[in-house]
Design an enzyme around this catalytic site. Structure first.
Site, PDB file in Angstrom:
ATOM      1  N   TYR A 108     -19.830 -11.230   1.139  1.00  0.00           N
ATOM      2  CA  TYR A 108     -18.641 -11.848   0.540  1.00  0.00           C
ATOM      3  C   TYR A 108     -18.860 -12.213  -0.925  1.00  0.00           C
ATOM      4  O   TYR A 108     -17.943 -12.106  -1.735  1.00  0.00           O
ATOM      5  CB  TYR A 108     -18.167 -13.044   1.385  1.00  0.00           C
ATOM      6  CG  TYR A 108     -17.395 -12.532   2.579  1.00  0.00           C
ATOM      7  CD1 TYR A 108     -16.060 -12.173   2.465  1.00  0.00           C
ATOM      8  CD2 TYR A 108     -18.031 -12.308   3.796  1.00  0.00           C
ATOM      9  CE1 TYR A 108     -15.359 -11.631   3.526  1.00  0.00           C
ATOM     10  CE2 TYR A 108     -17.347 -11.771   4.876  1.00  0.00           C
ATOM     11  CZ  TYR A 108     -16.005 -11.436   4.734  1.00  0.00           C
ATOM     12  OH  TYR A 108     -15.312 -10.882   5.768  1.00  0.00           O
TER      13      TYR A 108
ATOM     14  N   CYS B 240     -15.831 -25.733   5.296  1.00  0.00           N
ATOM     15  CA  CYS B 240     -17.018 -26.076   6.061  1.00  0.00           C
ATOM     16  C   CYS B 240     -16.829 -25.667   7.523  1.00  0.00           C
ATOM     17  O   CYS B 240     -15.727 -25.776   8.064  1.00  0.00           O
ATOM     18  CB  CYS B 240     -17.263 -27.589   5.966  1.00  0.00           C
ATOM     19  SG  CYS B 240     -18.694 -28.124   6.926  1.00  0.00           S
TER      20      CYS B 240
ATOM     21  N   VAL C 142      -6.931 -10.455   0.466  1.00  0.00           N
ATOM     22  CA  VAL C 142      -7.599 -11.743   0.247  1.00  0.00           C
ATOM     23  C   VAL C 142      -8.013 -11.887  -1.222  1.00  0.00           C
ATOM     24  O   VAL C 142      -8.775 -12.777  -1.561  1.00  0.00           O
ATOM     25  CB  VAL C 142      -8.837 -11.873   1.178  1.00  0.00           C
ATOM     26  CG1 VAL C 142      -8.408 -11.929   2.640  1.00  0.00           C
ATOM     27  CG2 VAL C 142      -9.829 -10.718   0.969  1.00  0.00           C
TER      28      VAL C 142
ATOM     29  N   ARG D 245     -18.304  -9.069  -2.772  1.00  0.00           N
ATOM     30  CA  ARG D 245     -16.874  -8.758  -2.909  1.00  0.00           C
ATOM     31  C   ARG D 245     -16.213  -9.662  -3.940  1.00  0.00           C
ATOM     32  O   ARG D 245     -15.318  -9.248  -4.679  1.00  0.00           O
ATOM     33  CB  ARG D 245     -16.177  -8.878  -1.547  1.00  0.00           C
ATOM     34  CG  ARG D 245     -16.497  -7.656  -0.675  1.00  0.00           C
ATOM     35  CD  ARG D 245     -15.844  -7.725   0.662  1.00  0.00           C
ATOM     36  NE  ARG D 245     -14.402  -7.815   0.573  1.00  0.00           N
ATOM     37  CZ  ARG D 245     -13.619  -8.157   1.611  1.00  0.00           C
ATOM     38  NH1 ARG D 245     -14.170  -8.407   2.790  1.00  0.00           N
ATOM     39  NH2 ARG D 245     -12.319  -8.225   1.471  1.00  0.00           N
TER      40      ARG D 245
ATOM     41  N   GLY E 125       1.134   0.009   1.044  1.00  0.00           N
ATOM     42  CA  GLY E 125      -0.323   0.125   0.946  1.00  0.00           C
ATOM     43  C   GLY E 125      -1.097  -0.436   2.114  1.00  0.00           C
ATOM     44  O   GLY E 125      -2.173  -0.987   1.919  1.00  0.00           O
ATOM     45  N   THR E 126      -0.557  -0.262   3.308  1.00  0.00           N
ATOM     46  CA  THR E 126      -1.334  -0.676   4.484  1.00  0.00           C
ATOM     47  C   THR E 126      -1.404   0.472   5.480  1.00  0.00           C
ATOM     48  O   THR E 126      -0.424   1.202   5.658  1.00  0.00           O
ATOM     49  CB  THR E 126      -0.762  -1.941   5.162  1.00  0.00           C
ATOM     50  OG1 THR E 126      -1.535  -2.210   6.347  1.00  0.00           O
ATOM     51  CG2 THR E 126       0.698  -1.827   5.524  1.00  0.00           C
ATOM     52  N   SER E 127      -2.562   0.611   6.125  1.00  0.00           N
ATOM     53  CA  SER E 127      -2.724   1.676   7.120  1.00  0.00           C
ATOM     54  C   SER E 127      -1.977   1.336   8.403  1.00  0.00           C
ATOM     55  O   SER E 127      -1.862   2.165   9.291  1.00  0.00           O
ATOM     56  CB  SER E 127      -4.202   1.905   7.409  1.00  0.00           C
ATOM     57  OG  SER E 127      -4.799   0.701   7.851  1.00  0.00           O
TER      58      SER E 127
ATOM     59  N   HIS F 264      -4.548 -13.203   5.973  1.00  0.00           N
ATOM     60  CA  HIS F 264      -5.989 -13.099   6.237  1.00  0.00           C
ATOM     61  C   HIS F 264      -6.817 -14.023   5.348  1.00  0.00           C
ATOM     62  O   HIS F 264      -8.007 -13.792   5.165  1.00  0.00           O
ATOM     63  CB  HIS F 264      -6.442 -11.635   6.071  1.00  0.00           C
ATOM     64  CG  HIS F 264      -5.869 -10.719   7.107  1.00  0.00           C
ATOM     65  ND1 HIS F 264      -5.911  -9.338   7.026  1.00  0.00           N
ATOM     66  CD2 HIS F 264      -5.226 -10.979   8.277  1.00  0.00           C
ATOM     67  CE1 HIS F 264      -5.321  -8.813   8.087  1.00  0.00           C
ATOM     68  NE2 HIS F 264      -4.900  -9.784   8.850  1.00  0.00           N
TER      69      HIS F 264
HETATM   70  P1  OAD Z   1      -6.642  -0.079   4.828  1.00  0.00           P
HETATM   71  O1  OAD Z   1      -7.848   0.223   4.045  1.00  0.00           O
HETATM   72  O2  OAD Z   1      -6.728   0.051   6.299  1.00  0.00           O
HETATM   73  O3  OAD Z   1      -5.443   0.861   4.354  1.00  0.00           O
HETATM   74  C1  OAD Z   1      -5.136   1.017   3.002  1.00  0.00           C
HETATM   75  C2  OAD Z   1      -3.878   1.851   2.903  1.00  0.00           C
HETATM   76  O4  OAD Z   1      -3.520   1.918   1.541  1.00  0.00           O
HETATM   77  C3  OAD Z   1      -4.013   3.276   3.418  1.00  0.00           C
HETATM   78  O5  OAD Z   1      -2.931   3.579   4.285  1.00  0.00           O
HETATM   79  C4  OAD Z   1      -3.942   4.130   2.138  1.00  0.00           C
HETATM   80  O6  OAD Z   1      -3.287   5.369   2.357  1.00  0.00           O
HETATM   81  C5  OAD Z   1      -3.101   3.234   1.257  1.00  0.00           C
HETATM   82  N1  OAD Z   1      -3.300   3.429  -0.185  1.00  0.00           N
HETATM   83  C6  OAD Z   1      -4.409   3.844  -0.852  1.00  0.00           C
HETATM   84  N2  OAD Z   1      -4.193   3.849  -2.173  1.00  0.00           N
HETATM   85  C7  OAD Z   1      -2.924   3.418  -2.359  1.00  0.00           C
HETATM   86  C8  OAD Z   1      -2.112   3.196  -3.507  1.00  0.00           C
HETATM   87  N3  OAD Z   1      -2.549   3.417  -4.748  1.00  0.00           N
HETATM   88  N4  OAD Z   1      -0.848   2.767  -3.308  1.00  0.00           N
HETATM   89  C9  OAD Z   1      -0.379   2.527  -2.062  1.00  0.00           C
HETATM   90  N5  OAD Z   1      -1.097   2.717  -0.957  1.00  0.00           N
HETATM   91  C10 OAD Z   1      -2.351   3.149  -1.093  1.00  0.00           C
HETATM   92  O7  OAD Z   1      -6.154  -1.532   4.395  1.00  0.00           O
HETATM   93  P2  OAD Z   1      -5.207  -2.548   5.175  1.00  0.00           P
HETATM   94  O8  OAD Z   1      -4.116  -1.848   5.892  1.00  0.00           O
HETATM   95  O9  OAD Z   1      -4.845  -3.609   4.218  1.00  0.00           O
HETATM   96  O10 OAD Z   1      -8.690  -7.286   7.531  1.00  0.00           O
HETATM   97  O11 OAD Z   1      -6.218  -3.150   6.235  1.00  0.00           O
HETATM   98  C11 OAD Z   1      -5.794  -4.179   7.065  1.00  0.00           C
HETATM   99  C12 OAD Z   1      -6.914  -5.129   7.329  1.00  0.00           C
HETATM  100  O12 OAD Z   1      -8.059  -4.409   7.806  1.00  0.00           O
HETATM  101  C13 OAD Z   1      -7.462  -5.847   6.095  1.00  0.00           C
HETATM  102  O13 OAD Z   1      -6.694  -6.990   5.740  1.00  0.00           O
HETATM  103  C14 OAD Z   1      -8.828  -6.242   6.533  1.00  0.00           C
HETATM  104  C15 OAD Z   1      -9.252  -4.922   7.144  1.00  0.00           C
HETATM  105  O14 OAD Z   1     -10.281  -4.959   8.036  1.00  0.00           O
HETATM  106  C16 OAD Z   1      -9.620  -8.243   7.600  1.00  0.00           C
HETATM  107  O15 OAD Z   1     -10.588  -8.281   6.870  1.00  0.00           O
HETATM  108  C17 OAD Z   1      -9.322  -9.268   8.654  1.00  0.00           C
END
Ligand code: OAD
Length: 260
Positions: free
Chosen positions: A75, A135, A111, A78, A195-197, A127
């Protein structure tokens, strides 16, 4: 010369902007992709963090219980990556949209604090935040924005371990954030998913919560996701490029009231 692809793109953007312009309440859900163009690594995909690191060794309560210094190393690294990172045009466009649309909630899984750095005010952090520590034993907690922490941070009140203020795998989401997200998704008429998978719950379900209440879902992502087939409109592209183009189409509403 206008190429076929560009024409379709423009039409899709017009359709998406039209939905946004007519919406009374817009809710946005963002993931790591929105920060990718700022240089923050995503989690999945070819160069994602979870390719090089094992989440269960670094991002679970069990990992922290068995080796706190190792988890802190991850962390703190990061946090160092974020030190020189700035919001990109996607973050900025979302912050601007908040000021011109009537009601706007931004739910993020990120985050990194970049939405707030870009000027977004109504941010629901599902998240947690890398710039927050608390703590493990007492109620001590603190914001540590931009601060370098010791390798093994301890609570100044009780001496037990401090932990990053983020949600780990296997942990519940903060109740206030989850409740606020539920209220926003239940009430919105357009949900923008950026931008989320769309694989980590419960965030991955939120667009469906909105759909169940009749909201249109607009997805912005260069890749297809499990949500894409259920989205009303998919805008395939990088959020740092697509969001400013969407914003451009919304601006007249702000500049000339009555044109919408
Ligand atoms: P991911 O890494 O799973 O997905 C990222 C997404 O962003 C993918 O679908 C990419 O295609 C897309 N992407 C990449 N570049 C991009 C861009 N320039 N513009 C738009 N989209 C783009 O990330 P999250 O979905 O955020 O949780 O992951 C969800 C959670 O999994 C995170 O919050 C984290 C992780 O483990 C915890 O740490 C609890």
């Amino acid at each position: 010369m206008v190429r076929q692809g560009e024409l379709v793109d423009e039409q899709l953007l017009d359709q998406a902007a039209d939905r946004l312009r007519r919406a009374e309440h817009v809710c946005v859900l963002t993931g790591a992709g929105v920060s990718a163009e700022s240089g923050v690594p995503t989690f999945r995909g070819a160069h994602g963090l979870w390719k090089g690191f094992r989440a269960e060794q670094l991002a679970t309560p069990e990992a922290f219980a068995s080796d706190p210094p190792l988890v802190w190393k991850f962390y703190n690294w990061r946090r160092e990556l974020l030190a020189d990172v700035r919001p990109n045009p996607g973050h900025t466009a979302l912050a601007r949209m908040e000021t011109i649309l009537p009601r706007f909630d931004l739910i993020t899984q990120n985050v990194d604090g970049l939405h707030q750095a870009a000027g977004s005010r109504n941010v629901i952090e599902l998240h947690g935040n890398l710039w927050h520590v608390r703590c493990v034993a007492c109620s001590y907690q603190r914001q540590v924005v931009g601060e370098k922490l010791p390798a093994e941070p301890r609570c100044p009140h009780c001496g037990d371990w401090l932990r990053p203020g983020v949600v780990w795998f296997g942990e519940l989401l903060p109740t206030d954030a989850l409740d606020a997200a539920r209220r926003a998704t239940d009430a919105c008429d357009v949900m923008l998913v950026v931008g989320t998978s769309a694989v980590v719950q419960p965030a991955a379900l939120m667009a469906d919560w909105a759909r169940q209440h009749g909201a249109a879902v607009i997805e912005i992502n260069p890749e297809a996701t499990p949500l894409s087939s259920r989205a009303t409109i998919c805008l395939p592209g990088a959020s740092g490029q697509v969001l400013p183009r969407l914003l451009d189409r919304l601006q007249p509403r702000a500049d000339s009231p009555g044109t919408g």
